[in-house]
Design a protein around this motif. Sequence first.
Motif, short mmCIF file in Angstrom:
data_model
loop_
_atom_site.label_atom_id
_atom_site.label_comp_id
_atom_site.label_asym_id
_atom_site.label_seq_id
_atom_site.Cartn_x
_atom_site.Cartn_y
_atom_site.Cartn_z
N ALA A 104 18.82 -11.85 23.27
CA ALA A 104 18.17 -10.56 23.55
C ALA A 104 18.99 -9.43 22.93
O ALA A 104 20.19 -9.59 22.66
N HIS A 105 18.34 -8.32 22.71
CA HIS A 105 18.98 -7.12 22.15
C HIS A 105 18.66 -5.94 23.06
O HIS A 105 17.77 -5.14 22.75
N PRO A 106 19.34 -5.82 24.20
CA PRO A 106 19.04 -4.72 25.12
C PRO A 106 19.43 -3.37 24.53
O PRO A 106 20.27 -3.29 23.63
N SER A 107 18.85 -2.33 25.06
CA SER A 107 19.10 -0.99 24.52
C SER A 107 20.34 -0.33 25.11
O SER A 107 20.85 0.63 24.54
N SER A 108 20.82 -0.83 26.24
CA SER A 108 21.99 -0.20 26.85
C SER A 108 22.90 -1.25 27.47
O SER A 108 22.48 -2.38 27.73
N GLY A 109 24.12 -0.85 27.75
CA GLY A 109 25.06 -1.73 28.43
C GLY A 109 24.60 -2.10 29.81
O GLY A 109 24.76 -3.24 30.25
N ARG A 110 24.00 -1.16 30.50
CA ARG A 110 23.49 -1.42 31.85
C ARG A 110 22.42 -2.51 31.81
O ARG A 110 22.42 -3.43 32.62
N ASP A 111 21.48 -2.41 30.84
CA ASP A 111 20.44 -3.43 30.70
C ASP A 111 21.05 -4.78 30.35
O ASP A 111 20.61 -5.81 30.87
N ALA A 112 22.03 -4.78 29.47
CA ALA A 112 22.68 -6.03 29.07
C ALA A 112 23.33 -6.72 30.26
O ALA A 112 23.19 -7.94 30.43
N LEU A 113 24.00 -5.96 31.11
CA LEU A 113 24.68 -6.55 32.26
C LEU A 113 23.70 -7.05 33.31
O LEU A 113 24.00 -7.98 34.05
N LYS A 114 22.53 -6.48 33.38
CA LYS A 114 21.52 -6.92 34.34
C LYS A 114 20.74 -8.14 33.85
O LYS A 114 20.31 -8.96 34.64
#
Length: 189
Positions: A99-109
């Motif tokens: 996946a390529h999330p848009s933010s660090g917060r999204d990546a960690l979730k």
Amino acid sequence: MRLRPASLHAAWLAASARRWQRCALALALLLPGAARAQAPAAAEYAAKAAFIYNLALFSTFPDARAGLIRLCILGRDPFGKLLAGLEGKPLGDARMTIAHPSSGRDALKQCQIVFVSASESDTVALLAQSARQEGVLTVSDAKGAARMGIMVELDVEDKRIAFEFNAEAARAANIALSSKVLRLARMVY
């Protein structure tokens, strides 16, 4: 000596052919150099992608959701299409997904593994601290990342992948890495 019109045409064709040969030679000399310059970077990131897969294979995660281990690339993706080969690969009872999330917060979730691109170097320390709380394995090839709390810092040494491991950060995130892999670490913090 006078050239006849047919001879003049033949001389012009010969000169034109020589110019084309010189241009073709110049292009042949320039293009492989550009391709060779890009080849080491592609080879480096192909090796890093394989390393990350093997790292996932020899790690235990506190939160493997529905049989998926999601690898997120945070920031500019240096892998390009190289990660496509990892999509769906087995990891024990789970499968890898990218996946390529848009933010660090999204990546960690969303993810169990986050590769922090060098483009995110300003937020490495904060991201590393949050990853501990979320139980996410962090990997980066930014210099000094392991000292800032990233769990695995990748580097190339003598054309091989070398890595430093931040054991304190991994313990805090409840992530265990096989001792077989830890023995290969250049440095363990």
